[in-house]
Design a protein around this motif. Structure first.
Motif, PDB file in Angstrom:
ATOM      1  N   VAL A  49     -22.095   4.486 -27.470  1.00 51.10           N
ATOM      2  CA  VAL A  49     -21.539   3.358 -26.712  1.00 51.10           C
ATOM      3  C   VAL A  49     -22.436   2.137 -26.870  1.00 51.10           C
ATOM      4  O   VAL A  49     -23.639   2.197 -26.613  1.00 51.10           O
ATOM      5  CB  VAL A  49     -21.395   3.720 -25.219  1.00 51.10           C
ATOM      6  N   ASP A  50     -21.824   1.025 -27.305  1.00 51.16           N
ATOM      7  CA  ASP A  50     -22.555  -0.228 -27.456  1.00 51.16           C
ATOM      8  C   ASP A  50     -22.342  -1.108 -26.222  1.00 51.16           C
ATOM      9  O   ASP A  50     -23.305  -1.539 -25.596  1.00 51.16           O
ATOM     10  CB  ASP A  50     -22.092  -0.956 -28.715  1.00 51.16           C
ATOM     11  N   TYR A  51     -21.095  -1.380 -25.877  1.00 47.56           N
ATOM     12  CA  TYR A  51     -20.755  -2.183 -24.699  1.00 47.56           C
ATOM     13  C   TYR A  51     -19.588  -1.556 -23.950  1.00 47.56           C
ATOM     14  O   TYR A  51     -18.734  -0.909 -24.552  1.00 47.56           O
ATOM     15  CB  TYR A  51     -20.323  -3.601 -25.106  1.00 47.56           C
ATOM     16  N   VAL A  52     -19.541  -1.810 -22.653  1.00 46.80           N
ATOM     17  CA  VAL A  52     -18.382  -1.499 -21.823  1.00 46.80           C
ATOM     18  C   VAL A  52     -17.871  -2.843 -21.323  1.00 46.80           C
ATOM     19  O   VAL A  52     -18.599  -3.582 -20.662  1.00 46.80           O
ATOM     20  CB  VAL A  52     -18.737  -0.577 -20.638  1.00 46.80           C
ATOM     21  N   PRO A  75     -26.758  -1.064 -17.344  1.00 48.83           N
ATOM     22  CA  PRO A  75     -25.896  -2.077 -16.711  1.00 48.83           C
ATOM     23  C   PRO A  75     -25.859  -3.414 -17.445  1.00 48.83           C
ATOM     24  O   PRO A  75     -24.886  -4.149 -17.330  1.00 48.83           O
ATOM     25  CB  PRO A  75     -26.505  -2.235 -15.315  1.00 48.83           C
ATOM     26  N   SER A  76     -26.884  -3.741 -18.232  1.00 50.55           N
ATOM     27  CA  SER A  76     -26.841  -4.979 -19.006  1.00 50.55           C
ATOM     28  C   SER A  76     -25.846  -4.875 -20.165  1.00 50.55           C
ATOM     29  O   SER A  76     -25.454  -5.896 -20.740  1.00 50.55           O
ATOM     30  CB  SER A  76     -28.226  -5.320 -19.541  1.00 50.55           C
ATOM     31  N   LEU A  95     -15.961   2.915 -13.765  1.00 51.93           N
ATOM     32  CA  LEU A  95     -17.053   2.049 -14.210  1.00 51.93           C
ATOM     33  C   LEU A  95     -18.362   2.382 -13.498  1.00 51.93           C
ATOM     34  O   LEU A  95     -19.438   2.308 -14.100  1.00 51.93           O
ATOM     35  CB  LEU A  95     -16.680   0.581 -14.007  1.00 51.93           C
ATOM     36  N   ARG A  96     -18.291   2.775 -12.241  1.00 51.13           N
ATOM     37  CA  ARG A  96     -19.509   3.204 -11.530  1.00 51.13           C
ATOM     38  C   ARG A  96     -20.072   4.490 -12.129  1.00 51.13           C
ATOM     39  O   ARG A  96     -21.286   4.657 -12.240  1.00 51.13           O
ATOM     40  CB  ARG A  96     -19.213   3.408 -10.048  1.00 51.13           C
ATOM     41  N   ALA A  97     -19.189   5.405 -12.508  1.00 52.31           N
ATOM     42  CA  ALA A  97     -19.641   6.652 -13.133  1.00 52.31           C
ATOM     43  C   ALA A  97     -20.245   6.378 -14.509  1.00 52.31           C
ATOM     44  O   ALA A  97     -21.246   6.995 -14.889  1.00 52.31           O
ATOM     45  CB  ALA A  97     -18.481   7.632 -13.242  1.00 52.31           C
TER      46      ALA A  97
END
Length: 123
Positions: A53-56, A100-101, A91-93
């Motif tokens: 995973v790079d970004y969400v 978070p960044s 998203l919290r999980a």
């Protein structure tokens, strides 16, 4: 049958995947990765390990009150878009396993228009 990546599951939620045609199924967030399984076809699944995973990217509306969609951008395989019943909980999980960044908001409609106008006038 598909073997799950996760050894411990934090959250399972009904969801929709927007890869090609719309697929309905369940999202599973666990200790090893993010997984989507189709309800009807067991061979139609998406498994994304946390290292990949790079970004969400979250589409935020009404100052954070509504999150209609979110996407996971991987380092090699592109972007996967999803929607679920409880997007804030998903998203919290995810935030437990992704920095978070690396969780960002997508551009709003007006931001896209402004950026396009600036590019037109730069030329």
């Amino acid at each position: 049958m598909v073997q799950s990546l996760n050894t411990k599951v934090d959250l399972v939620v009904k969801a929709t995947s927007y890869q090609g045609l719309t697929d309905y199924g369940k999202i599973m967030v666990g200790d090893k990765g993010f997984e989507f399984y189709n309800e009807r076809d067991a061979n139609n699944f998406i498994q994304i390990p946390w290292e990949e995973v790079d970004y969400v990217i979250a589409s935020v509306m009404f100052k954070g009150k509504k999150i209609p969609r979110y996407a996971i951008q991987t380092k090699k395989n592109g972007t996967y878009s999803f929607a679920s019943k409880e997007p804030k909980e998903v998203l919290r999980a995810i935030r437990k396993y992704v920095d978070p960044s690396r969780m960002v908001r997508s551009l709003s409609f007006l931001d896209v228009i402004k950026r396009g106008m600036k590019n037109i006038f730069k030329r």
